[in-house]
Design a protein around this motif. Structure first.
Motif, PDB file in Angstrom:
ATOM      1  N   GLU A   2       0.846  -1.195   0.000  1.00  0.00           N
ATOM      2  CA  GLU A   2       0.000   0.000   0.000  1.00  0.00           C
ATOM      3  C   GLU A   2       0.880   1.244   0.000  1.00  0.00           C
ATOM      4  OE1 GLU A   2      -3.289   0.130   0.006  1.00  0.00           O
ATOM      5  OE2 GLU A   2      -3.874  -1.937   0.473  1.00  0.00           O
ATOM      6  N   LYS A   3       0.436   2.273  -0.724  1.00  0.00           N
ATOM      7  CA  LYS A   3       1.134   3.558  -0.687  1.00  0.00           C
ATOM      8  C   LYS A   3       0.131   4.666  -0.430  1.00  0.00           C
ATOM      9  CE  LYS A   3       5.602   3.288  -2.816  1.00  0.00           C
ATOM     10  NZ  LYS A   3       6.612   4.041  -3.596  1.00  0.00           N
ATOM     11  N   ILE A   4       0.444   5.509   0.526  1.00  0.00           N
ATOM     12  CA  ILE A   4      -0.394   6.644   0.897  1.00  0.00           C
ATOM     13  C   ILE A   4       0.496   7.881   0.869  1.00  0.00           C
ATOM     14  CG2 ILE A   4      -1.747   7.674   2.775  1.00  0.00           C
ATOM     15  CD1 ILE A   4      -2.222   4.703   3.708  1.00  0.00           C
ATOM     16  N   THR A   5      -0.032   8.996   0.406  1.00  0.00           N
ATOM     17  CA  THR A   5       0.741  10.228   0.356  1.00  0.00           C
ATOM     18  C   THR A   5       0.223  11.225   1.371  1.00  0.00           C
ATOM     19  OG1 THR A   5       1.227   9.932  -2.006  1.00  0.00           O
ATOM     20  CG2 THR A   5       1.478  12.150  -1.097  1.00  0.00           C
ATOM     21  N   VAL A   6       1.146  11.782   2.144  1.00  0.00           N
ATOM     22  CA  VAL A   6       0.818  12.914   3.004  1.00  0.00           C
ATOM     23  C   VAL A   6       1.061  14.165   2.163  1.00  0.00           C
ATOM     24  CG1 VAL A   6       1.323  14.132   5.153  1.00  0.00           C
ATOM     25  CG2 VAL A   6       1.530  11.640   5.052  1.00  0.00           C
ATOM     26  N   SER A   7      -0.004  14.842   1.786  1.00  0.00           N
ATOM     27  CA  SER A   7       0.083  15.945   0.819  1.00  0.00           C
ATOM     28  C   SER A   7       0.159  17.286   1.538  1.00  0.00           C
ATOM     29  CB  SER A   7      -1.132  15.914  -0.114  1.00  0.00           C
ATOM     30  OG  SER A   7      -1.196  14.692  -0.818  1.00  0.00           O
ATOM     31  N   ILE A   8       1.363  17.824   1.634  1.00  0.00           N
ATOM     32  CA  ILE A   8       1.563  19.146   2.256  1.00  0.00           C
ATOM     33  C   ILE A   8       2.569  19.947   1.415  1.00  0.00           C
ATOM     34  CG2 ILE A   8       0.868  18.865   4.654  1.00  0.00           C
ATOM     35  CD1 ILE A   8       3.554  17.777   5.338  1.00  0.00           C
ATOM     36  N   GLY A   9       2.215  20.110   0.147  1.00  0.00           N
ATOM     37  CA  GLY A   9       3.040  20.929  -0.740  1.00  0.00           C
ATOM     38  C   GLY A   9       4.428  20.357  -0.925  1.00  0.00           C
ATOM     39  N   LYS A  10       5.438  21.206  -0.770  1.00  0.00           N
ATOM     40  CA  LYS A  10       6.821  20.779  -0.978  1.00  0.00           C
ATOM     41  C   LYS A  10       7.288  19.788   0.075  1.00  0.00           C
ATOM     42  CE  LYS A  10       8.272  25.037  -3.323  1.00  0.00           C
ATOM     43  NZ  LYS A  10       9.192  26.209  -3.282  1.00  0.00           N
ATOM     44  N   SER A  11       6.562  19.682   1.163  1.00  0.00           N
ATOM     45  CA  SER A  11       6.934  18.751   2.235  1.00  0.00           C
ATOM     46  C   SER A  11       6.189  17.426   2.149  1.00  0.00           C
ATOM     47  CB  SER A  11       6.676  19.397   3.600  1.00  0.00           C
ATOM     48  OG  SER A  11       7.454  20.553   3.785  1.00  0.00           O
ATOM     49  N   SER A  12       5.496  17.165   1.039  1.00  0.00           N
ATOM     50  CA  SER A  12       4.750  15.908   0.875  1.00  0.00           C
ATOM     51  C   SER A  12       5.698  14.712   0.905  1.00  0.00           C
ATOM     52  CB  SER A  12       3.973  15.924  -0.442  1.00  0.00           C
ATOM     53  OG  SER A  12       3.020  16.967  -0.448  1.00  0.00           O
ATOM     54  N   TYR A  13       5.169  13.572   1.352  1.00  0.00           N
ATOM     55  CA  TYR A  13       6.010  12.374   1.406  1.00  0.00           C
ATOM     56  C   TYR A  13       5.138  11.121   1.366  1.00  0.00           C
ATOM     57  CZ  TYR A  13       4.847  12.822   6.413  1.00  0.00           C
ATOM     58  OH  TYR A  13       4.195  12.973   7.604  1.00  0.00           O
ATOM     59  N   PRO A  14       5.732  10.001   0.933  1.00  0.00           N
ATOM     60  CA  PRO A  14       4.978   8.747   0.837  1.00  0.00           C
ATOM     61  C   PRO A  14       5.060   7.917   2.110  1.00  0.00           C
ATOM     62  CG  PRO A  14       7.104   8.456  -0.188  1.00  0.00           C
ATOM     63  CD  PRO A  14       7.064   9.885   0.316  1.00  0.00           C
TER      64      PRO A  14
END
Length: 372
Positions: A2-14
């Motif tokens: 499973e892959k989930i993305t934490v979406s916070i602009g330039k600081s996003s990460y998987p």
């Protein structure tokens, strides 16, 4: 996988979730050849996993040093942070070094905090090894150390560049450590997701027995819920993220008063959730039958639902009054309104707090049934 993305602009990460990731770790780490890393872990995990991970990284031309800290919440201190700094400086690590946190919530918080302030900020990766860290602590960028007067009072927001969750780590956990993580899982269900709470009621036994399908679904759902919150309110500015502190104001008081590490974090939070629910009952915004459902689920997970007999209700108040959710000397508490929904109540009197705490404590004295 499973892959989930934490979406916070330039600081996003998987966030990557699967079993067996350790055997092919380099595929999932955002590292380049000739990168330099420092692995931070503890004395329990180092003999089991450190050599294998180091060999995988070395084969890819990655230079690796390590820091091995004592294991336990009582070592989440400035002294541990300074030890990490000493190793970074002695090994001539610069701003291009990437820290890797290999451990539970303590190691993750220490590593993230060191990364936040070393040379004004470097990158780090979370590889959480406990259930509590996999469902909660490794995600969201809250880092820091404890103070004798309050938990997590010194820290910074600093997001990782990746979170790698290998469920195989859970096979080495004690039943007590695993149960501690279940408390945070129940927290998510109570404040955000009624259907998830119902799923837990139906599947808690499968989860405790480490059923792979139950584990994968549970971790993924918690990561989804937290990722959504972090994406909307990274630094608790809009007020959504603060709901994740359900049970924590009471629970942190228990941890600090009893001595860090004597009660596991999840054990203290389990009790804190019931105290918060009782507070909500006194305010007539939550019904007792819902509290009873939470109690039943916590007890099935072998978690305490009553405070330590050593603490009087008034012992909680000094710690709670130093909590990060106190504004203008008024106690702000996250309280449930129904299963799947919670609010931040902005003024709770000491009288109500003492009554709610005593309801749990009196039951403990009468039944003498707390198991830690």
């Amino acid at each position: 996988m499973e892959k989930i993305t934490v979406s916070i602009g330039k600081s996003s990460y998987p966030i990557t979730i699967a079993s067996g990731l350790l055997t092919n770790l380099i595929t999932f780490l955002p590292l380049e050849q000739k990168s330099t890393v420092m692995i931070v872990t503890n004395q329990t995990l180092a003999p089991i996993f450190l050599k294998e991970i180091t060999q995988h990284l070395n084969k890819q031309g990655i230079k690796v040093n390590n820091v091995i800290l004592p294991d336990g919440e009582k070592y989440k201190t400035w002294e541990s942070i300074n030890y990490i700094f000493n190793e970074l400086l002695n090994n001539l690590h610069g701003r291009d070094t990437i820290l890797i946190a290999l451990g539970g919530g303590v190691i993750g918080d220490l590593t993230g905090f060191a990364a936040a302030i070393y040379q004004r900020g470097i990158k780090y990766i979370q590889i959480p090894t406990t259930f509590l860290a996999q469902v909660d602590a490794a995600i969201g960028g809250k880092t820091g150390v404890n103070h004798e007067l309050g938990k997590n009072m010194i820290g910074a927001f600093h997001q990782p560049i990746a979170v790698i969750i290998d469920t195989d780590f859970l096979l080495s956990l004690s039943s007590r450590q695993f149960a501690s993580g279940i408390a945070e899982v129940i927290k998510y269900a109570v404040i955000f997701d009624e259907q998830f709470f119902y799923w837990l009621e139906q599947n808690i036994d499968a989860l405790i027995s480490l059923n792979p399908q139950a584990l994968e679904y549970c971790i993924r759902r918690c990561c989804e819920l937290k990722a959504n919150v972090i994406s909307s309110d990274e630094k608790e500015i809009r007020g959504i993220r603060v709901l994740l502190n359900f049970g924590h104001t009471f629970g942190h008081a228990i941890e600090a008063y009893m001595g860090y590490g004597n009660w596991l974090h999840g054990e203290a939070i389990a009790v804190g959730m019931i105290m918060a629910a009782r507070t909500a009952e006194h305010l007539k915004i939550f019904q007792s039958q819902h509290t009873n459902r939470i109690i039943a689920l916590l007890q099935r997970a072998k978690l305490p639902v009553n405070g330590p007999i050593e603490m009087k209700a008034t012992d909680y108040l000094p710690y709670m009054q130093r909590d990060k959710k106190v504004f203008s000397k008024k106690m702000h508490l996250v309280l449930p309104t129904k299963i799947g929904s919670a609010i931040l109540h902005k003024s709770v009197s000491d009288k109500i707090l003492v009554a709610a705490i005593n309801e749990c404590r009196i039951f403990t004295e009468l039944k003498n049934n707390i198991q830690i």
